[in-house]
Design a protein around this motif. Structure first.
Motif, PDB file in Angstrom:
ATOM      1  N   LEU A   9      -5.966   6.677  -9.299  1.00 17.93           N
ATOM      2  CA  LEU A   9      -5.151   7.396  -8.321  1.00 17.93           C
ATOM      3  C   LEU A   9      -4.079   6.482  -7.743  1.00 17.93           C
ATOM      4  CD1 LEU A   9      -7.910   9.373  -6.386  1.00 17.93           C
ATOM      5  CD2 LEU A   9      -6.357  10.246  -8.153  1.00 17.93           C
ATOM      6  N   THR A  10      -2.972   7.062  -7.353  1.00 15.55           N
ATOM      7  CA  THR A  10      -1.904   6.310  -6.706  1.00 15.55           C
ATOM      8  C   THR A  10      -2.298   6.008  -5.262  1.00 15.55           C
ATOM      9  OG1 THR A  10      -0.787   8.277  -5.832  1.00 15.55           O
ATOM     10  CG2 THR A  10      -0.200   7.569  -8.099  1.00 15.55           C
ATOM     11  N   PRO A  11      -1.609   5.055  -4.631  1.00 12.62           N
ATOM     12  CA  PRO A  11      -1.884   4.818  -3.211  1.00 12.62           C
ATOM     13  C   PRO A  11      -1.729   6.094  -2.373  1.00 12.62           C
ATOM     14  CG  PRO A  11      -0.629   2.995  -4.086  1.00 12.62           C
ATOM     15  CD  PRO A  11      -0.682   4.050  -5.176  1.00 12.62           C
ATOM     16  N   GLN A  12      -0.722   6.906  -2.694  1.00 14.67           N
ATOM     17  CA  GLN A  12      -0.510   8.134  -1.930  1.00 14.67           C
ATOM     18  C   GLN A  12      -1.675   9.110  -2.124  1.00 14.67           C
ATOM     19  OE1 GLN A  12       1.933   6.587  -3.826  1.00 14.67           O
ATOM     20  NE2 GLN A  12       2.731   5.706  -1.925  1.00 14.67           N
ATOM     21  N   GLN A  13      -2.184   9.218  -3.344  1.00 13.29           N
ATOM     22  CA  GLN A  13      -3.327  10.101  -3.575  1.00 13.29           C
ATOM     23  C   GLN A  13      -4.567   9.594  -2.849  1.00 13.29           C
ATOM     24  OE1 GLN A  13      -2.947   9.939  -7.904  1.00 13.29           O
ATOM     25  NE2 GLN A  13      -2.778  12.186  -7.935  1.00 13.29           N
ATOM     26  N   LEU A  14      -4.782   8.272  -2.864  1.00  9.48           N
ATOM     27  CA  LEU A  14      -5.935   7.703  -2.160  1.00  9.48           C
ATOM     28  C   LEU A  14      -5.842   7.922  -0.651  1.00  9.48           C
ATOM     29  CD1 LEU A  14      -6.306   4.379  -4.148  1.00  9.48           C
ATOM     30  CD2 LEU A  14      -7.964   6.254  -4.091  1.00  9.48           C
ATOM     31  N   LEU A  29      -9.199   6.338   0.453  1.00 12.35           N
ATOM     32  CA  LEU A  29      -8.945   4.977   0.918  1.00 12.35           C
ATOM     33  C   LEU A  29      -9.658   4.724   2.241  1.00 12.35           C
ATOM     34  CD1 LEU A  29      -7.575   2.278   0.469  1.00 12.35           C
ATOM     35  CD2 LEU A  29      -5.520   3.212   1.568  1.00 12.35           C
ATOM     36  N   GLY A  30      -9.690   5.735   3.104  1.00  9.06           N
ATOM     37  CA  GLY A  30     -10.427   5.603   4.356  1.00  9.06           C
ATOM     38  C   GLY A  30     -11.908   5.374   4.132  1.00  9.06           C
ATOM     39  N   LEU A  31     -12.467   6.037   3.102  1.00 10.86           N
ATOM     40  CA  LEU A  31     -13.882   5.814   2.783  1.00 10.86           C
ATOM     41  C   LEU A  31     -14.131   4.378   2.337  1.00 10.86           C
ATOM     42  CD1 LEU A  31     -14.977   9.070   0.910  1.00 10.86           C
ATOM     43  CD2 LEU A  31     -15.686   8.300   3.188  1.00 10.86           C
ATOM     44  N   VAL A  32     -13.229   3.820   1.547  1.00  8.10           N
ATOM     45  CA  VAL A  32     -13.377   2.425   1.110  1.00  8.10           C
ATOM     46  C   VAL A  32     -13.396   1.509   2.329  1.00  8.10           C
ATOM     47  CG1 VAL A  32     -12.268   0.542  -0.172  1.00  8.10           C
ATOM     48  CG2 VAL A  32     -12.327   2.860  -1.144  1.00  8.10           C
ATOM     49  N   ARG A  33     -12.449   1.696   3.225  1.00 12.43           N
ATOM     50  CA  ARG A  33     -12.373   0.864   4.431  1.00 12.43           C
ATOM     51  C   ARG A  33     -13.587   1.085   5.326  1.00 12.43           C
ATOM     52  NH1 ARG A  33      -6.108   1.459   6.221  1.00 12.43           N
ATOM     53  NH2 ARG A  33      -7.072   0.998   8.220  1.00 12.43           N
ATOM     54  N   HIS A  34     -14.004   2.336   5.464  1.00  6.43           N
ATOM     55  CA  HIS A  34     -15.153   2.665   6.306  1.00  6.43           C
ATOM     56  C   HIS A  34     -16.436   2.030   5.760  1.00  6.43           C
ATOM     57  CE1 HIS A  34     -17.974   4.934   8.720  1.00  6.43           C
ATOM     58  NE2 HIS A  34     -18.529   5.449   7.632  1.00  6.43           N
ATOM     59  N   VAL A  93      -3.726  -0.761  -0.518  1.00  2.00           N
ATOM     60  CA  VAL A  93      -4.868  -0.358  -1.342  1.00  2.00           C
ATOM     61  C   VAL A  93      -5.579  -1.592  -1.883  1.00  2.00           C
ATOM     62  CG1 VAL A  93      -5.548   0.833  -3.464  1.00  2.00           C
ATOM     63  CG2 VAL A  93      -3.886   1.884  -1.913  1.00  2.00           C
ATOM     64  N   GLU A  94      -4.819  -2.534  -2.418  1.00  2.00           N
ATOM     65  CA  GLU A  94      -5.417  -3.746  -2.976  1.00  2.00           C
ATOM     66  C   GLU A  94      -6.175  -4.521  -1.905  1.00  2.00           C
ATOM     67  OE1 GLU A  94      -6.713  -6.564  -5.631  1.00  2.00           O
ATOM     68  OE2 GLU A  94      -5.914  -4.560  -5.980  1.00  2.00           O
ATOM     69  N   SER A  95      -5.608  -4.610  -0.714  1.00  2.00           N
ATOM     70  CA  SER A  95      -6.264  -5.308   0.389  1.00  2.00           C
ATOM     71  C   SER A  95      -7.598  -4.650   0.739  1.00  2.00           C
ATOM     72  CB  SER A  95      -5.342  -5.324   1.608  1.00  2.00           C
ATOM     73  OG  SER A  95      -5.985  -5.888   2.718  1.00  2.00           O
ATOM     74  N   ALA A  96      -7.612  -3.319   0.773  1.00  2.00           N
ATOM     75  CA  ALA A  96      -8.857  -2.601   1.081  1.00  2.00           C
ATOM     76  C   ALA A  96      -9.919  -2.873   0.017  1.00  2.00           C
ATOM     77  CB  ALA A  96      -8.590  -1.101   1.197  1.00  2.00           C
ATOM     78  N   TRP A  97      -9.520  -2.851  -1.251  1.00  2.00           N
ATOM     79  CA  TRP A  97     -10.489  -3.101  -2.328  1.00  2.00           C
ATOM     80  C   TRP A  97     -10.981  -4.550  -2.318  1.00  2.00           C
ATOM     81  CZ3 TRP A  97     -13.149   0.565  -4.212  1.00  2.00           C
ATOM     82  CH2 TRP A  97     -12.611   1.819  -4.485  1.00  2.00           C
ATOM     83  N   VAL A  98     -10.079  -5.496  -2.067  1.00  2.00           N
ATOM     84  CA  VAL A  98     -10.485  -6.911  -2.016  1.00  2.00           C
ATOM     85  C   VAL A  98     -11.515  -7.113  -0.909  1.00  2.00           C
ATOM     86  CG1 VAL A  98      -9.656  -9.236  -1.416  1.00  2.00           C
ATOM     87  CG2 VAL A  98      -8.416  -7.864  -3.111  1.00  2.00           C
ATOM     88  N   THR A  99     -11.245  -6.553   0.257  1.00  2.00           N
ATOM     89  CA  THR A  99     -12.190  -6.679   1.378  1.00  2.00           C
ATOM     90  C   THR A  99     -13.512  -6.011   1.039  1.00  2.00           C
ATOM     91  OG1 THR A  99     -10.390  -6.772   2.980  1.00  2.00           O
ATOM     92  CG2 THR A  99     -12.562  -6.135   3.818  1.00  2.00           C
TER      93      THR A  99
END
Length: 173
Positions: free
Chosen positions: A38-43, A56-61, A104-110
């Protein structure tokens, strides 16, 4: 889209910590799979108008949830944990108009670093270790926390499945 292969998981053995962390790893792989391609906008898309929840919010959460349950647990140093978005509203507040690939990359790295840290905790402490997680009044065992994290991921992976289908029609297992 191919789901994570359960056969990649270690067999259930007497080593409960390995079993619990394997199930947690499988749930993490499932989240990653639900977000793949998915693109950043889709996430960052709110697929349900009445909800702030995005993939993306779920990844961060979930990075924050894992950290919140185990930061400082068992006397392990606080500094071993990656910095996560602590404010629950901010975890989910992602704007598809301004989100970037770097966000997006920052969220996944964290998120990945948090998963590695949880694994480190599980390798260092016996499952019967009890402690009061940061900000909680009650004591919990490491075993209980790992089981809770599996449940938390399983529940949110159900949300991720619905979000993904609303974003691009892709469904999974």
């Amino acid at each position: 889209m191919t789901p994570p292969d359960r056969r990649d998981q270690p067999p259930i053995t007497a080593d409960e910590a390995t079993t619990l962390t394997a199930f947690l790893r499988y749930q993490r792989q499932t989240l990653e799979w639900k977000c793949a391609g998915l693109t950043p906008q889709q996430l960052a898309t709110r697929a349900v108008p009445t909800s702030e929840v995005t993939l993306l919010g779920l990844v961060r959460h979930l990075a924050a949830v894992e950290t919140g349950w185990l930061v400082g647990f068992g006397g392990l140093p606080y500094g071993m944990w990656p910095d996560v978005v602590r404010d629950r509203d901010e975890q989910f507040r992602v704007d598809p108009a301004t989100v970037t690939a770097d966000d997006v990359e920052s969220a996944w790295v964290t998120w990945r670093a948090v998963g590695e840290t949880v694994g480190s905790v599980a390798r260092q402490l016996p499952l019967d270790t009890t402690d009061r997680p940061w900000g909680r009044d009650d004591e919990f065992s490491l075993r209980w926390i790992l089981l809770h994290l599996v449940e938390e991921y399983a529940r949110h992976n159900g949300h991720a499945d619905l979000l993904r289908e609303a974003v691009d029609g892709v469904t999974g297992e």
